[in-house]
Design a protein around this motif. Sequence first.
Motif, PDB file in Angstrom:
ATOM      1  N   MET A  24       9.195  19.191 -11.221  1.00 42.34           N
ATOM      2  CA  MET A  24      10.231  18.187 -10.939  1.00 42.34           C
ATOM      3  C   MET A  24       9.590  16.802 -10.904  1.00 42.34           C
ATOM      4  N   THR A  25      10.087  15.952 -11.802  1.00 39.35           N
ATOM      5  CA  THR A  25       9.542  14.583 -11.847  1.00 39.35           C
ATOM      6  C   THR A  25      10.646  13.600 -11.462  1.00 39.35           C
ATOM      7  N   LEU A  26      10.211  12.410 -11.177  1.00 35.95           N
ATOM      8  CA  LEU A  26      11.164  11.379 -10.777  1.00 35.95           C
ATOM      9  C   LEU A  26      12.090  11.014 -11.948  1.00 35.95           C
ATOM     10  N   ASP A  27      11.522  11.055 -13.173  1.00 38.20           N
ATOM     11  CA  ASP A  27      12.324  10.740 -14.371  1.00 38.20           C
ATOM     12  C   ASP A  27      13.495  11.705 -14.505  1.00 38.20           C
ATOM     13  N   LEU A  28      13.174  13.001 -14.354  1.00 39.88           N
ATOM     14  CA  LEU A  28      14.218  14.023 -14.457  1.00 39.88           C
ATOM     15  C   LEU A  28      15.271  13.812 -13.373  1.00 39.88           C
TER      16      LEU A  28
ATOM     17  N   SER B 222      29.894  24.117   0.091  1.00 36.25           N
ATOM     18  CA  SER B 222      29.227  25.356   0.529  1.00 36.25           C
ATOM     19  C   SER B 222      27.745  25.302   0.162  1.00 36.25           C
ATOM     20  N   GLY B 223      27.477  24.837  -1.053  1.00 38.44           N
ATOM     21  CA  GLY B 223      26.099  24.791  -1.542  1.00 38.44           C
ATOM     22  C   GLY B 223      25.223  23.777  -0.818  1.00 38.44           C
ATOM     23  N   THR B 224      25.855  22.694  -0.350  1.00 35.11           N
ATOM     24  CA  THR B 224      25.037  21.631   0.257  1.00 35.11           C
ATOM     25  C   THR B 224      25.074  21.645   1.777  1.00 35.11           C
ATOM     26  N   LEU B 225      25.798  22.585   2.361  1.00 36.39           N
ATOM     27  CA  LEU B 225      25.943  22.604   3.827  1.00 36.39           C
ATOM     28  C   LEU B 225      24.595  22.736   4.525  1.00 36.39           C
ATOM     29  N   PHE B 226      23.840  23.778   4.122  1.00 38.84           N
ATOM     30  CA  PHE B 226      22.548  23.997   4.791  1.00 38.84           C
ATOM     31  C   PHE B 226      21.554  22.892   4.465  1.00 38.84           C
ATOM     32  N   LEU B 227      21.675  22.350   3.278  1.00 38.18           N
ATOM     33  CA  LEU B 227      20.806  21.246   2.868  1.00 38.18           C
ATOM     34  C   LEU B 227      21.008  20.043   3.790  1.00 38.18           C
ATOM     35  N   MET B 228      22.268  19.730   4.050  1.00 39.75           N
ATOM     36  CA  MET B 228      22.594  18.591   4.904  1.00 39.75           C
ATOM     37  C   MET B 228      22.210  18.858   6.353  1.00 39.75           C
ATOM     38  N   LEU B 229      22.373  20.132   6.727  1.00 37.81           N
ATOM     39  CA  LEU B 229      22.060  20.506   8.122  1.00 37.81           C
ATOM     40  C   LEU B 229      20.581  20.265   8.426  1.00 37.81           C
ATOM     41  N   PHE B 230      19.726  20.581   7.439  1.00 39.64           N
ATOM     42  CA  PHE B 230      18.284  20.439   7.642  1.00 39.64           C
ATOM     43  C   PHE B 230      17.719  19.217   6.918  1.00 39.64           C
ATOM     44  N   ALA B 231      18.568  18.302   6.487  1.00 38.67           N
ATOM     45  CA  ALA B 231      18.126  17.151   5.693  1.00 38.67           C
ATOM     46  C   ALA B 231      17.099  16.281   6.440  1.00 38.67           C
ATOM     47  N   SER B 232      17.363  16.030   7.711  1.00 40.70           N
ATOM     48  CA  SER B 232      16.437  15.171   8.488  1.00 40.70           C
ATOM     49  C   SER B 232      15.048  15.788   8.510  1.00 40.70           C
ATOM     50  N   TYR B 233      14.992  17.107   8.746  1.00 43.71           N
ATOM     51  CA  TYR B 233      13.708  17.819   8.795  1.00 43.71           C
ATOM     52  C   TYR B 233      13.042  17.786   7.423  1.00 43.71           C
ATOM     53  N   LEU B 234      13.856  18.013   6.374  1.00 43.59           N
ATOM     54  CA  LEU B 234      13.314  18.039   5.014  1.00 43.59           C
ATOM     55  C   LEU B 234      12.739  16.675   4.636  1.00 43.59           C
ATOM     56  N   VAL B 235      13.437  15.622   5.013  1.00 44.77           N
ATOM     57  CA  VAL B 235      12.969  14.260   4.696  1.00 44.77           C
ATOM     58  C   VAL B 235      11.647  13.965   5.406  1.00 44.77           C
ATOM     59  N   GLU B 236      11.545  14.384   6.680  1.00 45.32           N
ATOM     60  CA  GLU B 236      10.329  14.065   7.455  1.00 45.32           C
ATOM     61  C   GLU B 236       9.149  14.922   7.044  1.00 45.32           C
ATOM     62  N   VAL B 237       9.418  16.175   6.696  1.00 45.06           N
ATOM     63  CA  VAL B 237       8.307  17.133   6.534  1.00 45.06           C
ATOM     64  C   VAL B 237       7.949  17.389   5.073  1.00 45.06           C
TER      65      VAL B 237
ATOM     66  N   ASN C  96       7.059  15.473  -0.934  1.00 43.08           N
ATOM     67  CA  ASN C  96       7.123  15.681  -2.384  1.00 43.08           C
ATOM     68  C   ASN C  96       8.144  16.732  -2.795  1.00 43.08           C
ATOM     69  N   ASP C  97       8.286  17.779  -1.963  1.00 40.22           N
ATOM     70  CA  ASP C  97       9.220  18.846  -2.315  1.00 40.22           C
ATOM     71  C   ASP C  97      10.667  18.423  -2.117  1.00 40.22           C
ATOM     72  N   LEU C  98      10.860  17.307  -1.453  1.00 41.29           N
ATOM     73  CA  LEU C  98      12.232  16.852  -1.184  1.00 41.29           C
ATOM     74  C   LEU C  98      13.000  16.643  -2.485  1.00 41.29           C
ATOM     75  N   LEU C  99      12.297  16.187  -3.517  1.00 45.56           N
ATOM     76  CA  LEU C  99      12.941  15.952  -4.821  1.00 45.56           C
ATOM     77  C   LEU C  99      13.632  17.203  -5.341  1.00 45.56           C
ATOM     78  N   ILE C 100      12.980  18.351  -5.131  1.00 44.03           N
ATOM     79  CA  ILE C 100      13.536  19.619  -5.632  1.00 44.03           C
ATOM     80  C   ILE C 100      14.886  19.874  -4.959  1.00 44.03           C
ATOM     81  N   TYR C 101      14.890  19.730  -3.640  1.00 41.59           N
ATOM     82  CA  TYR C 101      16.128  19.990  -2.904  1.00 41.59           C
ATOM     83  C   TYR C 101      17.206  18.989  -3.288  1.00 41.59           C
ATOM     84  N   TRP C 102      16.786  17.752  -3.430  1.00 35.69           N
ATOM     85  CA  TRP C 102      17.796  16.745  -3.747  1.00 35.69           C
ATOM     86  C   TRP C 102      18.312  16.883  -5.168  1.00 35.69           C
TER      87      TRP C 102
END
Lengths: 224, 263
Positions: free
Chosen positions: A1-5, A165-180, A183-189
Amino acid sequence: MTLDLFVQIHYVQLYLSILIIILCGLYLRKRCIESKVIGLHFLFGLLPALIFLLVPLKGKEYNIPQNAHMVLQLIIISLLFYKGVMGKYKALFISVTLGFLLFGFINFFFIQKDDINTYTKTLSSVIVIFYCVIYYYRLLVDLPVLHIHQLPMFWYTMAFLMYNSGTLFLMLFASYLVEVLHNDLLIYWTFHNILDIVQNLIIVVGLWRELQNIRSRSLLPLAQ
Amino acid sequence: MEGASEYQVALIVTIGTVVMLLLAGAIVLFMLFYQKKMAQEQLKLQRLELDYQQKMMLAALESQENERKRVASDLHDSIGGMLSTIRVGLTTVAKQISDPQLVEQQKQMLDDTISSVRRISRDLMPPTLEKFGLVQAVKEMCERVQSTAYIQVAFSEHGEFRTLEQNQELMIFRIIQELINNAVKHSKSSTINVVFNATDKLEVVVEDDGVGFDATALLSHHAPSSRGLGLFNIENRVRLLNARLEFDNERKAGTRITMIMPL
């Protein structure tokens, strides 16, 4: 996953949103109220991007129009589903919307403040899923048509259900994902953006379906 | 440790997302299959209800006709017979008294009563319909109305009329009878035309040159109960015949009602 993609996928999202706005504008007078509200929803969806272009915002301050848009978005979606269920459950829609507004206000000013208001977004997802289930329940009770895929609102509801439905858990843990995850955050986003593209594509199907209904209604006297 | 908790969170997010997406997909699929099934069931139920209503209507009309037949028969045989006997007796008495003119008025009233009884009996159940068929029965009815209501009633026939089932002919007769009665009672007309057109379908036209009425307003805005029993019965019979009624709203004067029935 690259920033361009990631950026390319983001542009696909944007173009699809613009396509939806254009499609809603076609045969605007003949379109049902739900399609007009969808058009309004996507039109207001472009507002944060527009503000970002016109107003010199830096870093986290971009979140302010985004957070405000989140609240406006749910008001429009509440209106959409209220029209979709033919005006039933008025008190429910009003109380849920007001409750959400209150929560959004508290979250914006006291809890998450200038950060991305992920709690508001999570609550918004839960509420939209709830609306989708109510709409489908009304479809089963009212049985307005034999083939429900002919209803544009069926497709809009499917789109919102899949996305939220697909983004519910993503949003629930978004703060944790952003902080921790950094680099992998791009994949989730990117996954979030792909779901957004799927949502937009399903909405396009709904708008196309409605266009077919409008055309078949206008051809009917000739066919007779 | 940190790595482990990151992994756990990532796992929760992934599993949670997959489960939610599967649930959403299941809801949509359930909707697509179950809703169609429910809609089909509802259609089936509506057809059954319509069928039942038609059968009830048919039974009610049949019962009505049987009752009319019984009353007509009683009137003709019983009361008509007794009145005729009384007339014979009165004629005998007139011959035996010195001034026969004394009972002349009574004889006249008796004759009028016997005619009325025969007419009522015939209107209730026309014997011509059973013996000679629909066309003859309608012709006779037109002649009778002309002589009693002093309105010109013309009957014309085009095409070859095929004999229908007895109950169908009776229903068509009743429809025409009701339409003519309505024209006589309400239209203030001087002429009524009854036309039979028989091709691949049967067209029966009843028209008059009277004051006319707004059929569209009457049928669309008024509940069945306020339209009057006559029109209600006509509509029921038309429905049972799988026919349709057409009202000519373009006419400047008078009324033209067409019943079209597929043969």
